[in-house]
Write an enzyme that holds these catalytic residues in place. Structure first.
Site, PDB file in Angstrom:
ATOM      1  N   THR A 137       0.819  -1.212   0.000  1.00  0.00           N
ATOM      2  CA  THR A 137       0.000   0.000   0.000  1.00  0.00           C
ATOM      3  C   THR A 137       0.855   1.266   0.000  1.00  0.00           C
ATOM      4  O   THR A 137       1.895   1.332   0.648  1.00  0.00           O
ATOM      5  CB  THR A 137      -0.929   0.009   1.220  1.00  0.00           C
ATOM      6  OG1 THR A 137      -1.713  -1.183   1.215  1.00  0.00           O
ATOM      7  CG2 THR A 137      -1.851   1.208   1.203  1.00  0.00           C
ATOM      8  N   SER A 143      -6.880   0.556  -2.425  1.00  0.00           N
ATOM      9  CA  SER A 143      -7.639  -0.506  -3.089  1.00  0.00           C
ATOM     10  C   SER A 143      -7.141  -0.721  -4.521  1.00  0.00           C
ATOM     11  O   SER A 143      -7.135  -1.844  -5.026  1.00  0.00           O
ATOM     12  CB  SER A 143      -9.134  -0.162  -3.102  1.00  0.00           C
ATOM     13  OG  SER A 143      -9.666  -0.182  -1.785  1.00  0.00           O
ATOM     14  N   HIS A 349     -22.761  -4.744  27.910  1.00  0.00           N
ATOM     15  CA  HIS A 349     -22.003  -4.231  29.057  1.00  0.00           C
ATOM     16  C   HIS A 349     -22.523  -2.865  29.527  1.00  0.00           C
ATOM     17  O   HIS A 349     -22.147  -2.412  30.617  1.00  0.00           O
ATOM     18  CB  HIS A 349     -20.521  -4.106  28.706  1.00  0.00           C
ATOM     19  CG  HIS A 349     -19.757  -5.395  28.747  1.00  0.00           C
ATOM     20  ND1 HIS A 349     -19.944  -6.407  27.841  1.00  0.00           N
ATOM     21  CD2 HIS A 349     -18.788  -5.829  29.600  1.00  0.00           C
ATOM     22  CE1 HIS A 349     -19.122  -7.409  28.125  1.00  0.00           C
ATOM     23  NE2 HIS A 349     -18.418  -7.088  29.184  1.00  0.00           N
ATOM     24  N   GLY A 350     -23.332  -2.217  28.693  1.00  0.00           N
ATOM     25  CA  GLY A 350     -23.836  -0.902  29.072  1.00  0.00           C
ATOM     26  C   GLY A 350     -22.715   0.115  29.195  1.00  0.00           C
ATOM     27  O   GLY A 350     -21.761   0.115  28.417  1.00  0.00           O
ATOM     28  N   GLY A 351     -22.825   0.981  30.208  1.00  0.00           N
ATOM     29  CA  GLY A 351     -21.820   2.025  30.383  1.00  0.00           C
ATOM     30  C   GLY A 351     -20.425   1.481  30.595  1.00  0.00           C
ATOM     31  O   GLY A 351     -19.437   2.080  30.157  1.00  0.00           O
ATOM     32  N   GLU A 374      -6.327  -5.806   3.819  1.00  0.00           N
ATOM     33  CA  GLU A 374      -6.266  -6.906   2.837  1.00  0.00           C
ATOM     34  C   GLU A 374      -7.516  -6.961   1.958  1.00  0.00           C
ATOM     35  O   GLU A 374      -8.044  -8.021   1.642  1.00  0.00           O
ATOM     36  CB  GLU A 374      -6.020  -8.242   3.542  1.00  0.00           C
ATOM     37  CG  GLU A 374      -4.682  -8.232   4.264  1.00  0.00           C
ATOM     38  CD  GLU A 374      -4.194  -9.598   4.663  1.00  0.00           C
ATOM     39  OE1 GLU A 374      -4.438 -10.559   3.909  1.00  0.00           O
ATOM     40  OE2 GLU A 374      -3.557  -9.699   5.718  1.00  0.00           O
ATOM     41  N   GLU A 378     -15.900  -3.516   0.437  1.00  0.00           N
ATOM     42  CA  GLU A 378     -16.358  -3.149  -0.905  1.00  0.00           C
ATOM     43  C   GLU A 378     -15.580  -3.908  -1.974  1.00  0.00           C
ATOM     44  O   GLU A 378     -16.160  -4.381  -2.965  1.00  0.00           O
ATOM     45  CB  GLU A 378     -16.210  -1.635  -1.100  1.00  0.00           C
ATOM     46  CG  GLU A 378     -17.168  -0.793  -0.262  1.00  0.00           C
ATOM     47  CD  GLU A 378     -16.798  -0.717   1.211  1.00  0.00           C
ATOM     48  OE1 GLU A 378     -17.666  -0.336   2.023  1.00  0.00           O
ATOM     49  OE2 GLU A 378     -15.629  -1.031   1.564  1.00  0.00           O
TER      50      GLU A 378
END
Length: 396
Positions: A137, A143, A349-351, A374, A378
């Site tokens: 890359t 891409s 787990h909430g907060g 990788e 899309e």
């Protein structure tokens, strides 16, 4: 009834071999004892775990499916997936290090290298004496990897490489790079070649570690190549075949990302089940409320489905069968599942799930890379559209 179909179907088995069970259980035990402790601190401090990587190397996990004659352990890709899942269940950053080193860095050399290259470069990589990095890359080409700007120009028997790579895993801690560069810019993808480059070569300059959303204890940097002189013998594979080899290397790498994603999702489920059992509201464990049960059931079903997709692709690879479509399916489904599972885990787990005291917020941050690295989701859908259309005769 077609008896041929029936006969083939009876040979289908979901049982793991004794070796595969041994690897899974050994890595699971190792992960519980050595990886889980300190994982939150490593993430917060962005510390690369050199000591744990060395321990994994000593157990043969950095060359798990490479040939024994080149220092590998000689196991199969399914075993590799089982190991990655167990590591990623606790530490996706560490699993990414193992996956990228094995599938991409050393994987490209194993795929395209000649015997001399494998003995010189693959062997220390599989033994974990050196770490590998794969340089594809670039800042302007993600891409669309074919639009890379890095060049390799022939100079006598050598090649001179100039360019910059970005988002390179093991970019600063790696010792051996596989670098993709244009050797003939007029030929498009047929003018791209691969080279083995050592970090110690003059002109190789790793950048500073990048600040990221997740995967904090995985080393990710830019790498710059300024007039790097590479011996002609370090051309990896055939001249102009680098892009073709890269696509095949990515197919294998996507299986690893799928397994890593399954590990994250499993961690989300197991942490949720533990919390839901302990957390009391309205006089009972929240895990006994149907809304929470349904979230956990959905996670469990999808994790099983993702694991089956990953293992099918791995099995096809191990048996020399085409697996491009299956690898993309596994990577797409498992990576997107890891996000969903992490989000549900935080909700359960909430907060507390929103704090760094619990593992699940890290799972969410780490999971995001799975849908990007990788080949984005899309790109996977583009690949799958092409493969499915060809398979069903859409273009004929």
């Amino acid at each position: 009834m077609n008896l041929d179909v029936l006969e083939k179907s009876t040979s289908l088995s979901f049982d793991l071999t004794d070796d595969q069970v041994m690897i899974r259980d050994t890595v699971r035990d190792f992960a519980t004892r050595h990886i889980a402790p300190g994982v939150i601190e490593r993430d917060m401090n962005k510390t690369f775990p050199h000591d744990i990587v060395k321990m994994l190397a000593d157990q043969g996990l950095l060359g798990i499916y490479h040939e024994e004659k080149y220092g590998g352990a000689g196991f199969d890709t399914v075993s590799f997936c089982l190991a990655l899942e167990e590591i990623a269940r606790w530490d996706a950053s560490l699993a990414l290090t193992i996956a990228s080193h094995t599938s991409l860095g050393s994987g490209h050399i194993a795929h395209a290298g000649n015997d001399a290259q494998k003995r010189k470069y693959l062997t220390p990589l599989t033994k974990g004496e050196k770490l590998g990095a794969w340089c594809l890359t670039e800042p302007g080409s993600g891409s669309d990897a074919s639009d890379m700007k890095t060049t390799a120009v022939k100079d006598g028997d050598d090649w001179i490489i100039n360019g910059a790579k970005i988002f390179i895993t093991q970019g600063s801690v790696g010792d051996t790079y596989v670098v993709l560069a244009k050797t003939d810019p007029t030929l498009g993808t047929k003018g791209i070649s691969a080279f083995i480059v050592e970090r110690e070569m003059e002109g190789v300059k790793p950048g500073e570690p990048m600040h990221k959303l997740g995967m904090n204890s995985s080393d990710t940097t830019e790498v710059y190549f300024e007039n790097v002189r590479v011996p002609g013998e370090n051309l990896l594979g055939e001249l102009g075949k680098g892009f073709v080899d890269t696509m095949q290397v990515l197919d294998g790498g996507r299986i690893g990302i799928g397994a890593l994603s399954v590990g994250i999702a499993r961690g989300a489920l197991e942490e949720s089940m533990k919390y839901a059992k302990e957390r009391k509201q309205f006089g009972k464990s929240i895990g006994d409320f149907q809304a929470i049960e349904h979230k956990m059931v959905n996670m469990a079903v999808e994790i099983d489905a993702a694991r089956l997709l990953v293992h099918r692709a791995a099995w096809l690879k191990d048996n020399g069968r085409p697996y491009t479509k299956e690898a993309s399916m596994a990577k797409l489904f498992a990576s997107e599942l890891s996000e969903r599972a992490a989000l549900d885990a935080i909700q359960i787990h909430g907060g507390y799930g929103y704090t760094k005291e619990y593992h699940v917020e890290r799972f969410l941050r780490d999971s995001k890379l799975m849908t990007i690295g990788e080949g984005t989701s899309e790109i996977q859908r583009l690949i799958l559209a092409r493969e499915i259309k060809n398979e069903l005769g859409y273009n004929s």
